[in-house]
Structure formats: structure tokens, C-alpha cells
Design an enzyme around this catalytic site. Structure first.
Site, PDB file in Angstrom:
ATOM      1  N   GLY A  30     -16.513   1.735  -3.758  1.00 23.94           N
ATOM      2  CA  GLY A  30     -16.980   2.836  -3.523  1.00 23.94           C
ATOM      3  C   GLY A  30     -18.249   3.149  -5.174  1.00 23.94           C
ATOM      4  N   TYR A  65       0.434  -1.481   0.043  1.00 21.38           N
ATOM      5  CA  TYR A  65      -0.166   0.156   0.411  1.00 21.38           C
ATOM      6  C   TYR A  65       0.806   1.173  -0.178  1.00 21.38           C
ATOM      7  CZ  TYR A  65      -3.790  -2.775   1.169  1.00 21.38           C
ATOM      8  OH  TYR A  65      -5.143  -3.764   0.741  1.00 21.38           O
TER       9      TYR A  65
END
Length: 347
Positions: free
Chosen positions: A239, A53
Site C-alpha cells: 500500500g 490468510y
């Protein structure tokens, strides 16, 4: 904020876990500090990250999420209050810059990964260390069809478990988990641990949301009978289930910022149609589409913790607030009706 034991471990984790895949790219360090502070203020004690990440993984930003978390833990002095989870990457041609493109789940690579994560997180021990994806040929990240022609050399699960056992004995990690695994892999980890006296997994981190409920097809029973906690990731379908991409297809977010094959399954026409129907259902009952999607995950008996994010404080607040929403039988029935008509469109 309710806290429960994670699987068979003695880790007490909040039902809401803060995901950090935006830290270091979409969020600066100061912004991430604000999100972390707010999460703790709301009772979250469980933080999930990974060595690769932020997302989308890039050589220039690799490790920044862990670094930011480490800086925050040191500055706030909260290490003993936080259950810290991170992951080692499996082999992939898409990250050739990680360990010179020779990464796999063997001892040399796992040790390098653990040492790097410990250094960046500024800690002596990782509470939950997870395998980000398998070494072997397995369909994941939107793929569901197993293809024997894709077989390749891989590191046996027993070998990986043996390495993780050594790291537990050395005090560098406490418990282990898997991610993006199949039903066969889940049971194989359990079987080998029992047969060989190797460490037992306490969790599995797989995708679960209103457009992808395939975890309910057998995996939920395994987790129940073996007492393995599901950490549900992508509860908002990258999302999409917030409805923001329906309202404005060019809105600023991960699906527009990182338009690529690895999130294409959340842009399928059937996903968009299912999202429209879930959006309408939410608005008919006076809640936001994001709250509907998250309240659904928060209410599922087989989920130990739901991993949420939020690049802005107001998004994080909305996502956490959904933990207090109780879906009526009417809403749940309607969700299941939509699911029956548009079944797992993200697969």
C-alpha cells in the site's frame, strides 16, 4: 481482460489476479463477496489465497479467507469458471498454532494442509498449489542477505516434490508453484523435476514492485528460459506506493494496522523518498500513484499475473482500471531514472 497460459500449464489465467489476504479480517464475508463479484464482472478468473490468510496471521482467523472463498464459490456456482490458487505454509516460529508448531514441507503436513484447504474452499481439486515459503534457510519477506549461520534442518526439495506428485496423481491438485524463492531454489526445483521425473513447477510467486525490482537480476531470465510464470505480489508495496501513507502517516491500512518487523522494509526512509518521487511522476502525467505502480507491473514481459487487492470497491476498481493504462517511453525512462538513484530501497 487478457488471459494467458500460466507457465507450461493449460490454466488460462487473467493478467490480473485477485489476492484475498484481507478476507476475514479487514473485510467481512459480505464485503468479500462484493469484491469477488466485481472482480469476476471485470473479467478476473484467477483467485489467490493461502491456508494462513487473512494477514496478519493469527490463530483465531486462520483459514477464514479460504472459507469465505469457498462459501462464495458454492453460493455463486462458479467453481468451473475460476482458477483457484492457494498455498501451504512453510516452517515458522511466528505461527506456533499451525499444526502444533511442527509444520514443515513433508508429507504429513502437506497432506493435512491440502485436506484443510479443500474442505474450506469447498472443492475437490485445487488448480494451483503453492509452497508459501521454503523449508530451508532462505532470506525472504524483506531480507536479502543469505547467512550460513542460520542453517537448520529442513525437508529436501525432492521429498516435497514427491509428495506433491502423489497429490497430483490423486487428483487433489492440478499444478504446483513456489513462492518467496531464491534463484538457486528456482533452478533446483526445475533440475530435480527433470532428473527424477517429478512434477514441474509452473509458477513462482515473489514480491515485485517499484521499490523492489530484484527479480530482474537473473530470475527473469530463468523464468523466460524455463517457461515459468511470475505471479507478482505486493505490486503496491503493501500500500505504500498508493501514496496514502505519505499524505497521512496514520491512515487506516495494513502498514498501520499491522505494524511489525515483517513489513518494516516498506517503511524505510529510502522507500518513502522513492514513493514521493513516483507519486509526483504519476500526478505529472494525470494518473494516480497506484495506477502508475500497477501499470508498470502489468507492462512487464516476465509477469504472467499481478496479484492485486483492495479492501473497498473503489480501490479495486482503480487497481483493475490500471490494466488499460499504457506507460509512455518518457514515463518508463523517468521510472528507471528514479530506480537508478534509489535502487530497490525495500531490500
Amino acid at each position: 481482460m487478457q488471459k494467458i497460459p500460466l507457465g507450461t500449464s493449460n490454466l488460462l489465467v487473467s493478467k490480473v489476479c485477485l489476492g484475498t489476504m484481507t478476507f476475514g479480517d479487514q473485510n467481512s464475508e459480505s464485503e468479500a463477496f462484493g469484491l469477488l463479484d466485481y472482480a469476476v464482472e471485470r473479467g478476473i478468473n484467477f483467485i489467490d489465497t493461502a491456508e494462513i490468510y487473512p494477514v496478519k496471521p493469527q490463530a483465531a482467523t486462520q483459514g477464514l479467507s479460504e472459507t469465505i472463498i469457498g462459501n462464495w464459490l458454492k453460493k455463486r456456482g462458479l467453481r468451473d469458471k475460476i482458477v483457484l490458487a492457494t498455498k501451504v505454509a512453510g516452517p515458522s516460529r511466528l505461527i506456533p498454532w499451525l499444526r502444533n508448531g511442527k509444520n514443515d514441507l513433508n508429507e504429513a503436513n502437506i497432506r493435512l494442509a491440502v485436506e484443510g484447504s479443500l474442505r474450506r474452499l469447498k472443492t475437490d481439486c485445487i488448480d494451483l498449489y503453492q509452497l508459501h515459503w521454503p523449508s530451508r534457510n532462505v532470506p525472504f519477506f524483506g531480507k536479502t542477505v543469505f547467512n550460513p549461520r542460520d542453517e537448520r534442518p529442513h525437508i529436501p526439495i525432492e521429498e516435497t516434490l514427491s509428495v506433491l506428485g502423489k497429490l497430483i496423481e490423486e487428483g487433489k491438485i492440478r499444478y504446483i508453484g513456489i513462492s518467496n524463492e531464491s534463484a538457486w531454489g528456482l533452478m533446483e526445483f526445475v533440475r530435480l523435476a527433470e532428473m527424477k521425473g517429478l512434477p514441474r513447477i509452473v509458477s513462482i510467486q515473489n514480491a515485485y514492485n517499484l521499490t523492489d525490482r530484484h527479480f530482474e537480476i537473473g530470475m527473469d531470465e530463468i523464468c523466460f528460459r524455463e517457461n515459468i510464470g511470475l505471479l507478482a505480489y505486493s505490486p503496491l508495496a503493501f500500500g505504500q506506493l498508493t501514496g496514502k501513507y505519505i499524505d497521512n502517516p496514520k491512515t487506516h491500512g495494513r502498514l498501520t494496522l499491522f505494524y511489525s518487523d515483517w513489513n518494516a522494509h516498506y517503511r524505510r526512509p529510502a522507500v518513502l523518498e522513492a514513493t514521493r518521487q513516483y507519486m509526483q511522476l504519476a500526478r505529472d502525467h494525470g494518473i494516480t500513484p497506484a495506477q502508475l505502480a500497477l501499470a508498470w507491473c502489468y507492462s512487464r514481459w516476465f509477469i504472467d499475473a499481478t496479484i492485486i487487492g483492495g479492501t473497498r470497491p473503489e480501490h479495486l476498481k482503480e487497481n483493475i482500471d490500471a490494466i488499460s493504462i499504457s506507460l509512455s517511453d518518457e514515463v518508463i525512462d523517468h521510472i528507471n531514472e528514479i530506480h537508478a538513484m534509489i535502487t530497490n530501497p525495500a531490500l
